[in-house]
Design a protein around this motif. Structure first.
Motif, PDB file in Angstrom:
ATOM      1  N   ILE A 158      -5.714 -10.899 -44.610  1.00  0.00           N
ATOM      2  CA  ILE A 158      -5.705 -10.247 -43.296  1.00  0.00           C
ATOM      3  C   ILE A 158      -5.535 -11.283 -42.189  1.00  0.00           C
ATOM      4  CG2 ILE A 158      -7.127  -8.907 -41.689  1.00  0.00           C
ATOM      5  CD1 ILE A 158      -8.368  -7.529 -44.084  1.00  0.00           C
ATOM      6  N   PHE A 159      -4.790 -10.916 -41.152  1.00  0.00           N
ATOM      7  CA  PHE A 159      -4.666 -11.753 -39.961  1.00  0.00           C
ATOM      8  C   PHE A 159      -5.925 -11.584 -39.109  1.00  0.00           C
ATOM      9  CE2 PHE A 159      -0.380 -11.124 -41.349  1.00  0.00           C
ATOM     10  CZ  PHE A 159       0.326 -12.255 -40.958  1.00  0.00           C
ATOM     11  N   ASP A 160      -6.442 -12.677 -38.617  1.00  0.00           N
ATOM     12  CA  ASP A 160      -7.622 -12.642 -37.752  1.00  0.00           C
ATOM     13  C   ASP A 160      -7.206 -12.227 -36.344  1.00  0.00           C
ATOM     14  OD1 ASP A 160      -9.914 -13.154 -36.197  1.00  0.00           O
ATOM     15  OD2 ASP A 160     -10.536 -14.764 -37.551  1.00  0.00           O
ATOM     16  N   GLU A 161      -7.797 -11.136 -35.865  1.00  0.00           N
ATOM     17  CA  GLU A 161      -7.444 -10.624 -34.537  1.00  0.00           C
ATOM     18  C   GLU A 161      -7.690 -11.643 -33.430  1.00  0.00           C
ATOM     19  OE1 GLU A 161      -9.130  -6.844 -33.654  1.00  0.00           O
ATOM     20  OE2 GLU A 161      -8.737  -6.020 -35.649  1.00  0.00           O
TER      21      GLU A 161
ATOM     22  N   MET B 210       1.556 -11.421 -30.713  1.00  0.00           N
ATOM     23  CA  MET B 210       1.971 -12.114 -31.933  1.00  0.00           C
ATOM     24  C   MET B 210       0.749 -12.429 -32.786  1.00  0.00           C
ATOM     25  SD  MET B 210       5.337 -12.507 -31.761  1.00  0.00           S
ATOM     26  CE  MET B 210       5.736 -13.873 -32.842  1.00  0.00           C
ATOM     27  N   MET B 211       0.746 -11.940 -34.021  1.00  0.00           N
ATOM     28  CA  MET B 211      -0.312 -12.269 -34.961  1.00  0.00           C
ATOM     29  C   MET B 211      -0.037 -13.650 -35.552  1.00  0.00           C
ATOM     30  SD  MET B 211      -0.697  -8.592 -36.946  1.00  0.00           S
ATOM     31  CE  MET B 211       0.881  -8.779 -37.794  1.00  0.00           C
ATOM     32  N   SER B 212      -1.090 -14.341 -35.968  1.00  0.00           N
ATOM     33  CA  SER B 212      -0.917 -15.689 -36.506  1.00  0.00           C
ATOM     34  C   SER B 212      -1.907 -15.929 -37.648  1.00  0.00           C
ATOM     35  CB  SER B 212      -1.131 -16.726 -35.400  1.00  0.00           C
ATOM     36  OG  SER B 212      -0.991 -18.039 -35.909  1.00  0.00           O
ATOM     37  N   ARG B 213      -1.404 -16.563 -38.696  1.00  0.00           N
ATOM     38  CA  ARG B 213      -2.281 -16.916 -39.815  1.00  0.00           C
ATOM     39  C   ARG B 213      -1.734 -18.139 -40.537  1.00  0.00           C
ATOM     40  NH1 ARG B 213      -3.199 -16.484 -45.199  1.00  0.00           N
ATOM     41  NH2 ARG B 213      -5.411 -16.275 -45.777  1.00  0.00           N
ATOM     42  N   ASP B 214      -2.624 -19.029 -40.904  1.00  0.00           N
ATOM     43  CA  ASP B 214      -2.301 -20.224 -41.678  1.00  0.00           C
ATOM     44  C   ASP B 214      -2.762 -19.963 -43.110  1.00  0.00           C
ATOM     45  OD1 ASP B 214      -2.093 -22.713 -42.849  1.00  0.00           O
ATOM     46  OD2 ASP B 214      -2.639 -23.777 -41.021  1.00  0.00           O
ATOM     47  N   GLY B 215      -1.819 -19.884 -44.049  1.00  0.00           N
ATOM     48  CA  GLY B 215      -2.211 -19.590 -45.424  1.00  0.00           C
ATOM     49  C   GLY B 215      -1.081 -19.842 -46.401  1.00  0.00           C
ATOM     50  N   SER B 216      -1.264 -19.388 -47.632  1.00  0.00           N
ATOM     51  CA  SER B 216      -0.285 -19.592 -48.696  1.00  0.00           C
ATOM     52  C   SER B 216       0.650 -18.387 -48.784  1.00  0.00           C
ATOM     53  CB  SER B 216      -0.990 -19.805 -50.039  1.00  0.00           C
ATOM     54  OG  SER B 216      -1.763 -20.993 -50.009  1.00  0.00           O
ATOM     55  N   TYR B 217       1.940 -18.657 -48.679  1.00  0.00           N
ATOM     56  CA  TYR B 217       2.935 -17.585 -48.711  1.00  0.00           C
ATOM     57  C   TYR B 217       4.154 -18.037 -49.508  1.00  0.00           C
ATOM     58  CZ  TYR B 217       0.257 -15.355 -44.988  1.00  0.00           C
ATOM     59  OH  TYR B 217      -0.749 -14.771 -44.252  1.00  0.00           O
ATOM     60  N   SER B 218       4.889 -17.050 -49.988  1.00  0.00           N
ATOM     61  CA  SER B 218       6.110 -17.314 -50.720  1.00  0.00           C
ATOM     62  C   SER B 218       7.305 -17.103 -49.795  1.00  0.00           C
ATOM     63  CB  SER B 218       6.209 -16.378 -51.927  1.00  0.00           C
ATOM     64  OG  SER B 218       7.332 -16.690 -52.715  1.00  0.00           O
ATOM     65  N   VAL B 219       8.135 -18.143 -49.667  1.00  0.00           N
ATOM     66  CA  VAL B 219       9.296 -18.119 -48.771  1.00  0.00           C
ATOM     67  C   VAL B 219      10.486 -18.713 -49.509  1.00  0.00           C
ATOM     68  CG1 VAL B 219      10.273 -18.982 -46.613  1.00  0.00           C
ATOM     69  CG2 VAL B 219       7.857 -18.320 -46.701  1.00  0.00           C
ATOM     70  N   LYS B 220      11.672 -18.148 -49.296  1.00  0.00           N
ATOM     71  CA  LYS B 220      12.888 -18.712 -49.892  1.00  0.00           C
ATOM     72  C   LYS B 220      14.093 -18.317 -49.045  1.00  0.00           C
ATOM     73  CE  LYS B 220      14.246 -14.970 -53.013  1.00  0.00           C
ATOM     74  NZ  LYS B 220      14.542 -14.584 -54.407  1.00  0.00           N
TER      75      LYS B 220
ATOM     76  N   VAL C 299       2.343  -1.877 -37.847  1.00  0.00           N
ATOM     77  CA  VAL C 299       1.967  -3.154 -38.442  1.00  0.00           C
ATOM     78  C   VAL C 299       0.975  -3.848 -37.507  1.00  0.00           C
ATOM     79  CG1 VAL C 299       2.785  -5.434 -39.149  1.00  0.00           C
ATOM     80  CG2 VAL C 299       4.161  -3.401 -39.651  1.00  0.00           C
ATOM     81  N   ASP C 300      -0.188  -4.200 -38.043  1.00  0.00           N
ATOM     82  CA  ASP C 300      -1.182  -4.922 -37.242  1.00  0.00           C
ATOM     83  C   ASP C 300      -1.888  -5.947 -38.117  1.00  0.00           C
ATOM     84  OD1 ASP C 300      -3.065  -3.549 -38.776  1.00  0.00           O
ATOM     85  OD2 ASP C 300      -3.502  -2.069 -37.223  1.00  0.00           O
TER      86      ASP C 300
END
Length: 412
Positions: free
Chosen positions: A208-211, A231-241, A358-359
């Motif tokens: 979850i993104f922290d409000e 703009m929501m913001s989160r620092d974490g592990s994601y899959s990107v290509k 989307v939130d």
């Protein structure tokens, strides 16, 4: 004696084991056949969705949201009642191959959806059919197919306000997200059948993104204008290509829940004005490759807008452009209706409404598709049933070449 008994026991044992092996083989073949059906359905729905998206995107630069599954399902339900070239056109537009069991495949997908909220994801899909029982008798095969494959049990219109119970059904099935889907008068006196599909999805992000980290930020639109959005913001592990096929864009996977079944994929062009190129090069193969075989997760800071989108559209022109010409102008619905007191029938409308929210917590999405079947209004008659005059005229020269009075056509 003991020898014969032993032989008999071994014979029965071999028969039992052979039957067990046979059942195992049959179950394995059934599983493989089901897997092939689902793979074909995935290919077909992706192809249909991309074709529909390209049609819608080519018309303007506005926001678009729609459910390919909802529209695909509603058209497949309608196909149960079609015949001839009408059915062939539907198969082509729905990207169906010969002898593809689309109804069984859709039913299998519906059955696989979570029946109750699980893993922080809720997914509901429902189908319905309403009809004018005073004017049409539905074909038995059509109603059996609706019940068997789509769980739809036809109900009679509640005149004089048939829109009210349908809107109530839509409101329930979409979790209250779509209200007043039909306006008063949308179901006219000529409307004899309406087929509906509704989809509702609610998923909580796996992470979850922290409000507290949501801030106003700049967003550059297709026209180049810069607007301010949360703009929501989160620092974490994601899959990107990379999207692939040399397209200058990347794809981000945002999973829901905890079972890795549902995810949102964001296809982002490298350049702020790159969406048009991405859309122009988008194909079912490109999309399929973009959202499969995602790589290992790495640390990213994800920033994305929170938003609410809603679109309501009439899809007749769009579907005609995709190839459904007979569907609206001269539909063969002989497998849908056994008896009609109103003369020939025709598909006159495909209405679709979708909402996407989307939130920070996740996503809520709902969609409904309605296909309206109406009696074809017959043109006014010019019945030559009594004495008349004839003028055979040269219009260019303005000369009447012959004139006649017909008082008794049976007399020479």
């Amino acid at each position: 004696m003991e020898y014969h008994r032993l032989v008999w026991v071994l014979f029965v044992f071999v028969l039992f084991m052979h039957d067990g092996w046979g059942q195992t083989d049959r179950r394995q073949r059934q599983r493989e056949k089901q897997q092939r059906r689902l793979a074909e359905l995935s290919r077909a729905t992706t192809s249909f969705g991309v074709s529909l998206y390209r049609q819608l995107a080519s018309r303007n630069q506005e926001n678009i949201v729609f459910s390919p599954l909802s529209i695909y399902t509603a058209l497949s339900m309608t196909m149960l009642g079609t015949y001839g070239e009408t059915k062939n056109q539907l198969k082509r537009v729905l990207s169906l191959r010969p002898r593809q069991g689309v109804h069984r495949a859709l039913n299998a997908v519906f059955a696989s959806f979570p029946r109750s909220p699980a893993a922080n994801v809720t997914l509901r899909l429902a189908n319905a059919v309403y009809y004018d029982d005073a004017d049409v008798v539905l074909h038995d095969g059509f109603t059996r197919g609706l019940r068997r494959h789509y769980g739809a049990y036809p109900k009679a219109f509640e005149r004089p306000n048939p829109e009210t119970p349908i809107n109530d059904w839509v409101l329930r099935q979409t979790g209250g997200k779509i209200e007043d889907f039909l306006n008063p008068g949308d179901i006219t006196s000529d409307t004899v059948i309406m087929l509906l599909n509704a989809v509702f999805f609610q998923g909580t992000w796996k992470d979850i993104f922290d409000e507290r980290y949501t801030r106003e930020g700049d967003f550059t639109t297709t026209s180049g204008d810069v607007v301010s959005v949360p703009m929501m913001s989160r620092d974490g592990s994601y899959s990107v290509k990379a999207v692939g096929d040399g397209i200058p864009a990347r794809v981000l996977e945002l999973p829901y829940g905890s079972d890795d079944r549902f995810a949102m994929f964001i296809l982002l062009p490298d350049e702020a004005n790159g969406l048009r190129e991405l859309e122009g090069r988008l194909s079912s193969q490109v999309l399929e490759e973009a959202v499969t075989n995602m790589p290992e997760q790495y640390r990213y800071q994800v920033r994305m807008p929170k938003f609410n989108m809603r679109t309501k559209m009439l899809l007749k022109d769009t579907l005609e452009a995709m190839g459904l010409t007979r569907f609206f102008k001269d539909a063969d619905l002989t497998r849908m209706v056994r008896q009609s007191n109103r003369g020939p029938l025709s598909v006159d409308s495909v209405i679709h409404e979708a909402v996407l929210e989307v939130d920070e917590k996740g996503t809520r999405a709902a969609a409904v598709t309605a296909i309206g079947v109406s009696a074809v209004s017959l043109p006014p008659q010019f019945a030559v049933t009594h004495p008349f005059l004839i003028v055979l005229r040269d219009k260019k020269a303005s000369i009447n070449l012959f004139m006649a009075r017909v008082n008794d056509p049976s007399s020479e």
